[in-house]
Design a protein around this motif. Structure first.
Motif, PDB file in Angstrom:
ATOM      1  N   ARG A 182       0.898  -1.092   0.055  1.00 15.34           N
ATOM      2  CA  ARG A 182      -0.045   0.094  -0.062  1.00 15.34           C
ATOM      3  C   ARG A 182       0.664   1.255   0.044  1.00 15.34           C
ATOM      4  O   ARG A 182       0.566   2.098  -0.928  1.00 15.34           O
ATOM      5  N   ASP A 183       1.882   1.343   0.764  1.00 11.35           N
ATOM      6  CA  ASP A 183       2.610   2.641   0.881  1.00 11.35           C
ATOM      7  C   ASP A 183       3.388   2.628  -0.556  1.00 11.35           C
ATOM      8  O   ASP A 183       3.596   3.875  -1.061  1.00 11.35           O
ATOM      9  N   GLU A 185       2.350   1.866  -3.432  1.00  8.08           N
ATOM     10  CA  GLU A 185       1.239   2.329  -4.426  1.00  8.08           C
ATOM     11  C   GLU A 185       0.970   3.415  -4.303  1.00  8.08           C
ATOM     12  O   GLU A 185       0.860   4.244  -5.422  1.00  8.08           O
ATOM     13  N   ARG A 186       1.040   3.973  -2.962  1.00  5.19           N
ATOM     14  CA  ARG A 186       0.564   5.224  -2.786  1.00  5.19           C
ATOM     15  C   ARG A 186       1.599   6.183  -3.035  1.00  5.19           C
ATOM     16  O   ARG A 186       1.339   7.464  -3.536  1.00  5.19           O
ATOM     17  N   GLY A 190      -0.496   7.796  -6.094  1.00  2.00           N
ATOM     18  CA  GLY A 190      -1.399   8.676  -5.129  1.00  2.00           C
ATOM     19  C   GLY A 190      -2.560   8.008  -4.724  1.00  2.00           C
ATOM     20  O   GLY A 190      -2.679   6.784  -4.340  1.00  2.00           O
ATOM     21  N   ASP A 191      -3.552   8.893  -4.606  1.00  2.00           N
ATOM     22  CA  ASP A 191      -4.847   8.063  -4.158  1.00  2.00           C
ATOM     23  C   ASP A 191      -5.675   7.429  -5.336  1.00  2.00           C
ATOM     24  O   ASP A 191      -6.404   6.869  -5.100  1.00  2.00           O
ATOM     25  N   LEU A 193      -5.340   4.491  -7.112  1.00  2.00           N
ATOM     26  CA  LEU A 193      -4.592   3.154  -7.072  1.00  2.00           C
ATOM     27  C   LEU A 193      -4.847   2.273  -8.228  1.00  2.00           C
ATOM     28  O   LEU A 193      -6.120   2.028  -8.479  1.00  2.00           O
TER      29      LEU A 193
END
Length: 246
Positions: A182-183, A185-186, A190-191, A193
């Motif tokens: 998740r870290d 990808e963000r 960004g938001d 995904l």
């Protein structure tokens, strides 16, 4: 055309379907983007090489030269790092791997919602416009110069996609710490995904370049935790206690 917001930019749309091209172009221009068009691969490649775009939106199936070859030539021959969003009607993992291996940063499967296309464009533009600090990152025998984007391992120069370089920079800065999916990808998207195959596909292609030709791997998957970049052999040597002779 409305005034540009902070995310708007110059887009090259390479699409031979006139109806799709007009629909996408009109929507993006209303949203404050400037859009150049090409209806075949040869014209698209010429424009992409000759101009500085924020993103190239590239259809996979094109007359003249298909989207994969356009992307390969853009990355290989022209050495252009412009973000590429590939449009494709093919939704298999193998097709996605081929597109990402050719140098695409992201992909969108037809038919698509034009608002999702814009969201992906915004994410690519934000990522590309970030200031890149000048630093040299080293893990094991691999080095990345973030200013020149020169990547070497064991003295051999390696070529990976722009997303691959971003992935490496994230993992090398945090090495040997595990970084969650998740870290990652963000940090990259960004938001907005991507689907579950996108990061996995980029990591697969990254391993093929940075690990497969060499004696030992540096990129490791930690089950249910994330990914880490580390030279485990060096780590193991460093943790062996030194014997003391009385």
């Amino acid at each position: 055309m409305s005034s540009r917001d902070e995310h708007a930019g110059l887009i090259l749309l390479v699409e031979d379907n006139r109806q799709i091209a007009e629909m996408v172009g009109e929507f993006l221009e209303r949203r404050g983007y400037s859009v150049d068009f090409a209806q075949d691969g040869v014209s698209g490649l010429h424009l992409a090489v000759s101009n500085s775009y924020d993103v190239v939106v590239l259809d996979l199936m094109l007359p003249g030269i298909d989207g994969l070859d356009v992307c390969r030539k853009l990355r290989g021959d022209a050495k252009k790092s412009t973000p590429v969003l590939m449009l494709t009607a093919r939704d298999t993992l193998e097709d996605k791997l081929i597109g990402l291996e050719a140098g695409a940063d992201d992909y969108l499967v037809k038919p698509f919602e034009v608002r999702e296309l814009e969201a992906r464009l915004r994410a690519l533009i934000r990522r590309d416009r970030r200031q890149v600090s000048s630093e040299v990152l080293t893990v094991g025998d691999m080095t990345l110069d973030t200013a020149t984007l020169r990547l070497t391992r064991a003295g051999q120069e390696l070529t990976v996609s722009p997303i691959g370089l971003k992935l490496l920079a994230i993992l090398m800065r945090e090495s040997p710490r595990v970084v969650s999916r998740r870290d990652i990808e963000r940090e990259i998207w960004g938001d907005t995904l991507p689907d579950s195959d996108t990061l996995r596909s980029h990591l697969y292609n990254l391993r093929r370049v940075i690990d497969k030709p060499f004696d030992r791997p540096l990129l490791h998957t930690i089950h249910s935790a994330g990914y880490r970049l580390a030279d485990l052999e060096t780590e193991a040597t460093a943790t062996i206690p030194t014997s003391h002779i009385a």
